[in-house]
Every structure is written in structure tokens, then in C-alpha cells.
Write a protein that holds these residues in place. Structure first.
Motif, mmCIF file in Angstrom:
data_model
loop_
_atom_site.group_PDB
_atom_site.id
_atom_site.type_symbol
_atom_site.label_atom_id
_atom_site.label_comp_id
_atom_site.label_asym_id
_atom_site.label_seq_id
_atom_site.Cartn_x
_atom_site.Cartn_y
_atom_site.Cartn_z
ATOM 1 N N UNK A 161 22.713 -24.054 -16.492
ATOM 2 C CA UNK A 161 23.273 -24.792 -15.363
ATOM 3 C C UNK A 161 22.903 -26.271 -15.507
ATOM 4 N N UNK A 162 23.818 -27.134 -15.202
ATOM 5 C CA UNK A 162 23.579 -28.577 -15.265
ATOM 6 C C UNK A 162 22.945 -29.032 -13.946
ATOM 7 N N UNK A 163 21.893 -29.778 -14.048
ATOM 8 C CA UNK A 163 21.189 -30.260 -12.857
ATOM 9 C C UNK A 163 21.878 -31.502 -12.292
ATOM 10 N N UNK A 164 21.734 -31.673 -10.992
ATOM 11 C CA UNK A 164 22.399 -32.801 -10.317
ATOM 12 C C UNK A 164 22.024 -34.169 -10.880
ATOM 13 N N UNK A 165 20.748 -34.447 -11.127
ATOM 14 C CA UNK A 165 20.419 -35.779 -11.679
ATOM 15 C C UNK A 165 21.067 -36.023 -13.047
ATOM 16 N N UNK A 166 21.108 -35.007 -13.868
ATOM 17 C CA UNK A 166 21.753 -35.141 -15.179
ATOM 18 C C UNK A 166 23.254 -35.368 -14.991
ATOM 19 N N UNK A 211 23.956 -38.966 -13.928
ATOM 20 C CA UNK A 211 23.904 -39.926 -15.039
ATOM 21 C C UNK A 211 25.158 -39.796 -15.893
ATOM 22 N N UNK A 212 25.540 -38.559 -16.202
ATOM 23 C CA UNK A 212 26.758 -38.339 -16.996
ATOM 24 C C UNK A 212 27.988 -38.871 -16.265
ATOM 25 N N UNK A 213 28.045 -38.672 -14.954
ATOM 26 C CA UNK A 213 29.173 -39.179 -14.160
ATOM 27 C C UNK A 213 29.229 -40.700 -14.204
ATOM 28 N N UNK A 214 28.102 -41.353 -14.094
ATOM 29 C CA UNK A 214 28.078 -42.816 -14.157
ATOM 30 C C UNK A 214 28.574 -43.303 -15.519
ATOM 31 N N UNK A 227 31.419 -34.692 -10.542
ATOM 32 C CA UNK A 227 31.307 -35.075 -9.135
ATOM 33 C C UNK A 227 31.039 -33.853 -8.259
ATOM 34 N N UNK A 228 31.673 -32.725 -8.565
ATOM 35 C CA UNK A 228 31.435 -31.493 -7.802
ATOM 36 C C UNK A 228 30.000 -31.013 -7.974
#
Length: 136
Positions: free
Chosen positions: A1-6, A9-12, A69-70
Motif C-alpha cells: 500500500x502506498x502511504x499518504x506522505x509518499x 510527494x509523488x503528486x507534487x 490525489x485519492x
């Protein structure tokens, strides 16, 4: 599972790429357009027109944005709606400031579809993350 902080950063980072491709002179992103055209041509055995390839590219461009984003928001429907809003803002900026670009509502629809696909793909992760947070 991908963590929100990661995911944040990827979204930015991905947002910078999207801005570079959509809010600069089209020649600046020529490499991406050429790569997309070549990939679609090979995958379809030459059966896709330029318009079809462009539509698919507009969908594909926003799938990662909707997904990330989700994950960040934990709310897939909100993420999908925000991708539509972001796309509309991009098209408006193109209309106002970039005469070399051709903004269309069709692009907004295709980008929004991509954002929705990405958000739907992330929905199970959002539920798992929310359930895990409640359990702790």
C-alpha cells in the motif's frame, strides 16, 4: 500500500510534469507527444488516428493524478472532482495566456475521465487505509 506522505510527494512531482506539458509552449513537451504517438501507433498497429491518440493521451495524463490525489485525500470522489477542476483551470490558463495552445472542453472531459479512472483504482486503497487508521 502506498502511504499518504509518499503519495503527496509523488503528486507534487507529477503536478510539475503536468504543468510543464500543459502550460508551456507545445514544443517544450514534444518528446512526450512523440513518445505517446509512437506508443499508441505500436499498440494499435497503426489503427489510431491522431485525434484518437490525443484523446487517449489526455485520459492517461490524469490517471496518475486522480490515483495519487485519492490516496492523499482518502476521498476518491473528491479527488475525481478536483482533477476536473484542475483540468478546467489548465484549459482556461491556456486560453488566456498561451495563444499557441488550443484549449477545449473535450480535453477537460478526457482529463476528468482519467482522473476518475485513477481515483476509482485508488478507492480500495482508500478504504484499506481508512480501516487501518480506525483500527489503531
Amino acid at each position: 500500500m502506498i502511504r499518504r506522505p509518499v503519495a503527496a510527494v509523488l503528486l507534487a512531482c507529477y503536478s510539475v510534469l503536468v504543468a510543464r506539458l500543459t502550460l508551456a509552449d507545445p514544443s517544450a513537451g514534444r518528446w512526450a507527444f512523440d513518445l505517446g504517438w509512437h506508443a499508441a501507433d505500436v499498440a494499435s498497429d497503426g489503427r489510431l488516428s491522431w485525434d484518437q491518440t490525443e484523446a487517449l493521451a489526455n485520459v492517461a495524463l490524469f490517471v496518475p493524478a486522480g490515483f495519487l490525489l485519492a490516496v492523499v485525500l482518502g476521498r476518491p470522489l473528491l479527488a475525481a472532482a478536483l482533477t476536473v477542476l484542475a483540468s478546467a483551470c489548465i484549459e482556461l490558463a491556456q486560453q488566456q495566456f498561451l495563444p499557441s495552445r488550443v484549449p477545449t472542453l473535450t480535453d477537460v472531459a478526457h482529463n476528468g475521465l482519467g482522473g476518475l479512472v485513477g481515483a476509482v483504482l485508488a478507492a480500495p486503497l482508500s478504504r484499506v487505509g481508512t480501516s487501518a487508521a480506525r483500527a489503531n
